[in-house]
Design a protein around this motif. Sequence first.
Motif, short mmCIF file in Angstrom:
data_model
loop_
_atom_site.label_atom_id
_atom_site.label_comp_id
_atom_site.label_asym_id
_atom_site.label_seq_id
_atom_site.Cartn_x
_atom_site.Cartn_y
_atom_site.Cartn_z
N CYS A 149 0.83 -1.20 0.00
CA CYS A 149 0.00 0.00 0.00
C CYS A 149 0.86 1.25 0.00
CB CYS A 149 -0.92 -0.01 1.22
SG CYS A 149 -2.08 -1.40 1.25
N CYS A 188 2.11 2.38 3.60
CA CYS A 188 2.59 1.37 4.54
C CYS A 188 4.11 1.37 4.66
CB CYS A 188 2.11 -0.02 4.10
SG CYS A 188 2.65 -1.33 5.21
N GLY A 191 -8.97 -5.70 6.34
CA GLY A 191 -8.41 -4.40 6.00
C GLY A 191 -9.24 -3.75 4.91
N GLN A 199 -10.30 -0.06 4.91
CA GLN A 199 -9.77 1.31 4.76
C GLN A 199 -10.79 2.30 4.23
OE1 GLN A 199 -7.42 0.94 6.49
NE2 GLN A 199 -6.56 -1.05 5.98
N SER A 200 -11.46 2.01 3.11
CA SER A 200 -12.42 2.96 2.53
C SER A 200 -13.41 2.21 1.66
CB SER A 200 -11.67 4.00 1.69
OG SER A 200 -12.58 4.82 0.96
N LEU A 254 -4.84 4.83 -1.96
CA LEU A 254 -4.19 4.13 -0.86
C LEU A 254 -3.43 2.88 -1.33
CD1 LEU A 254 -7.11 4.37 1.71
CD2 LEU A 254 -4.95 5.63 1.82
N ARG A 303 -4.86 0.08 -2.41
CA ARG A 303 -5.61 -1.15 -2.15
C ARG A 303 -6.03 -1.78 -3.47
NH1 ARG A 303 -4.53 -2.74 2.62
NH2 ARG A 303 -6.53 -3.81 2.85
N ASP A 306 -11.09 -2.71 9.51
CA ASP A 306 -10.15 -1.60 9.67
C ASP A 306 -10.48 -0.51 8.67
OD1 ASP A 306 -8.83 -2.95 11.64
OD2 ASP A 306 -7.02 -3.35 10.48
N MET A 346 -9.51 3.80 7.53
CA MET A 346 -8.49 4.84 7.63
C MET A 346 -9.11 6.19 7.33
SD MET A 346 -4.75 5.15 5.77
CE MET A 346 -4.04 3.86 6.81
N PHE A 360 -4.27 8.51 9.26
CA PHE A 360 -3.09 8.38 8.41
C PHE A 360 -1.90 9.12 9.01
CE2 PHE A 360 -0.58 10.64 5.13
CZ PHE A 360 0.08 9.55 4.58
#
Length: 258
Positions: A51, A54, A154, A156-157, A166, A168, A193, A195, A226
């Motif tokens: 990512c 990361c 995971g 995130q969005s 991101l 992904r 999860d 973000m 973030f």
Amino acid sequence: MESDPEPHPLSRPLPREPASDHRDLDGPAPASSAAARLGLYVHVPFCAVRCTYCDFSSGALSARALERYLGGMERETSRRAPDADGATFTSVFFGGGTPSALSARHFARLVSTLRSHFAIAPDAEITLEANPESVRPALLDAWRAAGVNRLSFGVQSFHPDELARLGRIHDAARPGVAVALARAHGFARLSLDLMFGFPGSTRERFAATLERALELDPEHLSAYCFIPEAGTPMGDDVLRGRVTLPDADVQADLYASL
């Protein structure tokens, strides 16, 4: 002359019993210490794609790298086992990286390695981090057979453009598919999860992501602000001024919305 380095914390034996009297010390009381859960964290350092935000330790999955990792885990657990003699672990967490990138056979070998060296309680919470795109029936069956009873997805969005930004590789619909598959295979404890606070993150967009996540009815939500890390694509963009973050008040509002 240089002094001897401090020993790594994991090289010290685990405490067997709390001290008889902590009343003159700061910290938890003996009863609280005795009741605290004892957990194992197992890092699986492989990802299909890294990512953009990361900076965790991870790399590409290959047969050679996987064999080195599993062999290293077997040696490490054998070395650490004497320090955990007499301790029973009530929590095991497979994090990454992407633990769900392991095949069923290799994951079973990893779990077998842990169980052969450490005492894990029969009712231990055993969590595995999984990326939504990697969840499929055969793996879900293998995780259940290995004792995994909690999955952390995971997500995130739920906005396609944010997922792309991101780094992904799942689409906005895939977390719902992964949750449905996990439920069908008997998983009763699921976590998502999310973000916020990255470039382009807004109150309205995060509210929509949060609403979509809640519609999936997970038992737990984790949301992370973030942090721009040097050496990562998104982090470098922020640190070098190529993109900007939401201001501090917006970030605080996003956190407060949880």
